[in-house]
Design a protein around this motif. Sequence first.
Motif, PDB file in Angstrom:
ATOM      1  N   THR A  96     -28.504  51.557 -42.887  1.00  0.00           N
ATOM      2  CA  THR A  96     -29.629  52.305 -42.331  1.00  0.00           C
ATOM      3  C   THR A  96     -30.272  53.021 -43.520  1.00  0.00           C
ATOM      4  O   THR A  96     -29.572  53.442 -44.443  1.00  0.00           O
ATOM      5  N   ASP A  97     -31.594  53.091 -43.484  1.00  0.00           N
ATOM      6  CA  ASP A  97     -32.320  53.648 -44.637  1.00  0.00           C
ATOM      7  C   ASP A  97     -32.485  55.165 -44.448  1.00  0.00           C
ATOM      8  O   ASP A  97     -33.225  55.610 -43.569  1.00  0.00           O
ATOM      9  N   ASP A  98     -31.797  55.928 -45.284  1.00  0.00           N
ATOM     10  CA  ASP A  98     -31.855  57.401 -45.180  1.00  0.00           C
ATOM     11  C   ASP A  98     -33.270  57.941 -45.346  1.00  0.00           C
ATOM     12  O   ASP A  98     -33.599  58.992 -44.806  1.00  0.00           O
ATOM     13  N   LYS A  99     -34.105  57.221 -46.089  1.00  0.00           N
ATOM     14  CA  LYS A  99     -35.498  57.674 -46.272  1.00  0.00           C
ATOM     15  C   LYS A  99     -36.206  57.725 -44.920  1.00  0.00           C
ATOM     16  O   LYS A  99     -36.986  58.630 -44.647  1.00  0.00           O
ATOM     17  N   VAL A 100     -35.939  56.711 -44.100  1.00  0.00           N
ATOM     18  CA  VAL A 100     -36.565  56.639 -42.772  1.00  0.00           C
ATOM     19  C   VAL A 100     -36.031  57.773 -41.892  1.00  0.00           C
ATOM     20  O   VAL A 100     -36.794  58.461 -41.202  1.00  0.00           O
ATOM     21  N   THR A 101     -34.725  57.977 -41.942  1.00  0.00           N
ATOM     22  CA  THR A 101     -34.112  59.036 -41.125  1.00  0.00           C
ATOM     23  C   THR A 101     -34.655  60.401 -41.551  1.00  0.00           C
ATOM     24  O   THR A 101     -34.984  61.242 -40.706  1.00  0.00           O
ATOM     25  N   GLU A 102     -34.764  60.612 -42.862  1.00  0.00           N
ATOM     26  CA  GLU A 102     -35.268  61.922 -43.347  1.00  0.00           C
ATOM     27  C   GLU A 102     -36.724  62.141 -42.941  1.00  0.00           C
ATOM     28  O   GLU A 102     -37.122  63.254 -42.612  1.00  0.00           O
ATOM     29  N   LYS A 103     -37.511  61.064 -42.937  1.00  0.00           N
ATOM     30  CA  LYS A 103     -38.917  61.205 -42.523  1.00  0.00           C
ATOM     31  C   LYS A 103     -38.987  61.589 -41.035  1.00  0.00           C
ATOM     32  O   LYS A 103     -39.749  62.467 -40.641  1.00  0.00           O
ATOM     33  N   LEU A 104     -38.166  60.937 -40.234  1.00  0.00           N
ATOM     34  CA  LEU A 104     -38.137  61.270 -38.800  1.00  0.00           C
ATOM     35  C   LEU A 104     -37.742  62.726 -38.611  1.00  0.00           C
ATOM     36  O   LEU A 104     -38.305  63.436 -37.769  1.00  0.00           O
ATOM     37  N   GLN A 105     -36.758  63.173 -39.400  1.00  0.00           N
ATOM     38  CA  GLN A 105     -36.291  64.560 -39.263  1.00  0.00           C
ATOM     39  C   GLN A 105     -37.403  65.543 -39.613  1.00  0.00           C
ATOM     40  O   GLN A 105     -37.526  66.594 -38.982  1.00  0.00           O
ATOM     41  N   GLY A 106     -38.237  65.178 -40.602  1.00  0.00           N
ATOM     42  CA  GLY A 106     -39.368  66.025 -40.976  1.00  0.00           C
ATOM     43  C   GLY A 106     -40.454  66.002 -39.910  1.00  0.00           C
ATOM     44  O   GLY A 106     -41.061  67.032 -39.589  1.00  0.00           O
ATOM     45  N   ASP A 107     -40.691  64.816 -39.347  1.00  0.00           N
ATOM     46  CA  ASP A 107     -41.784  64.669 -38.377  1.00  0.00           C
ATOM     47  C   ASP A 107     -41.436  65.250 -37.002  1.00  0.00           C
ATOM     48  O   ASP A 107     -42.322  65.674 -36.269  1.00  0.00           O
ATOM     49  N   PHE A 108     -40.153  65.181 -36.663  1.00  0.00           N
ATOM     50  CA  PHE A 108     -39.727  65.626 -35.317  1.00  0.00           C
ATOM     51  C   PHE A 108     -38.523  66.561 -35.461  1.00  0.00           C
ATOM     52  O   PHE A 108     -37.391  66.180 -35.138  1.00  0.00           O
ATOM     53  N   PRO A 109     -38.762  67.794 -35.946  1.00  0.00           N
ATOM     54  CA  PRO A 109     -37.640  68.691 -36.252  1.00  0.00           C
ATOM     55  C   PRO A 109     -36.736  68.978 -35.046  1.00  0.00           C
ATOM     56  O   PRO A 109     -35.530  69.181 -35.219  1.00  0.00           O
TER      57      PRO A 109
END
Length: 191
Positions: A96-109
């Motif tokens: 799983t790509d952590d970059k994608v997960t981190e972006k989601l976390q930023g977009d949907f706190p």
Amino acid sequence: MSATLLKNVASRRTIYALKNELPAGVTLKEVQETVQAIIKDTPTAFNSQVNRAVILTGATHKKVWDQVVKSIDAEDGKKRPASVRDEAYGSIIFFTDDKVTEKLQGDFPAWAAAFPQFADHSSGAAQITSWTALETLGLGGHLQHYNGYVKAALPDKIPASWNVAAQLCFGAPVEKPGAKEYIDNPVQIFD
Ligand SMILES: Cc1cc2nc3c(=O)[nH]c(=O)nc-3n(C[C@H](O)[C@H](O)[C@H](O)COP(=O)(O)O)c2cc1C
């Protein structure tokens, strides 16, 4: 249609005894296209498309699994990765790509804490669908989790943000799967 799907679901089994070849008539390209289609169509949280996969075979498969064997101290612990190195035709590495997960976390706190788990769920779906699909092609396979050891041994070209989730080791099956025991586990309907 549904009966075929259920038959395929039941036919996916763990087979450790593998030969370092593909069954007659199956090509590596077919395996690649199968996994590619599954990675594409497996659903992901917010359609984030967090799943990644690579297929190791030949010298790279041997090198990675040899390094896994060498990273483990206990003689007993070396046995499974050594069998993958010597007997499997290849291994599919799921990430799983952590970059994608981190972006989601930023977009949907508000959902931040859930996204790593959502990524794992989706990866698990891709892993088991791939395992099932390989079985329908006549391959045998087993799922492993030497994640940290594998990550340390992978080719440099693989992005550092790709988090290793599992390894599906595959080859021509040498034996049929053993008997499997089931618990009594009915799905109840409440109405
Ligand atoms: C999420 C998950 C993790 C697993 N991890 C491992 C593993 O690390 N090593 C292993 O040998 N088998 C692993 N397995 C295989 C299970 O032991 C196996 O699927 C289970 O015993 C049922 O047998 P079957 O695959 O023949 O249906 C895993 C399976 C699942 C679904």
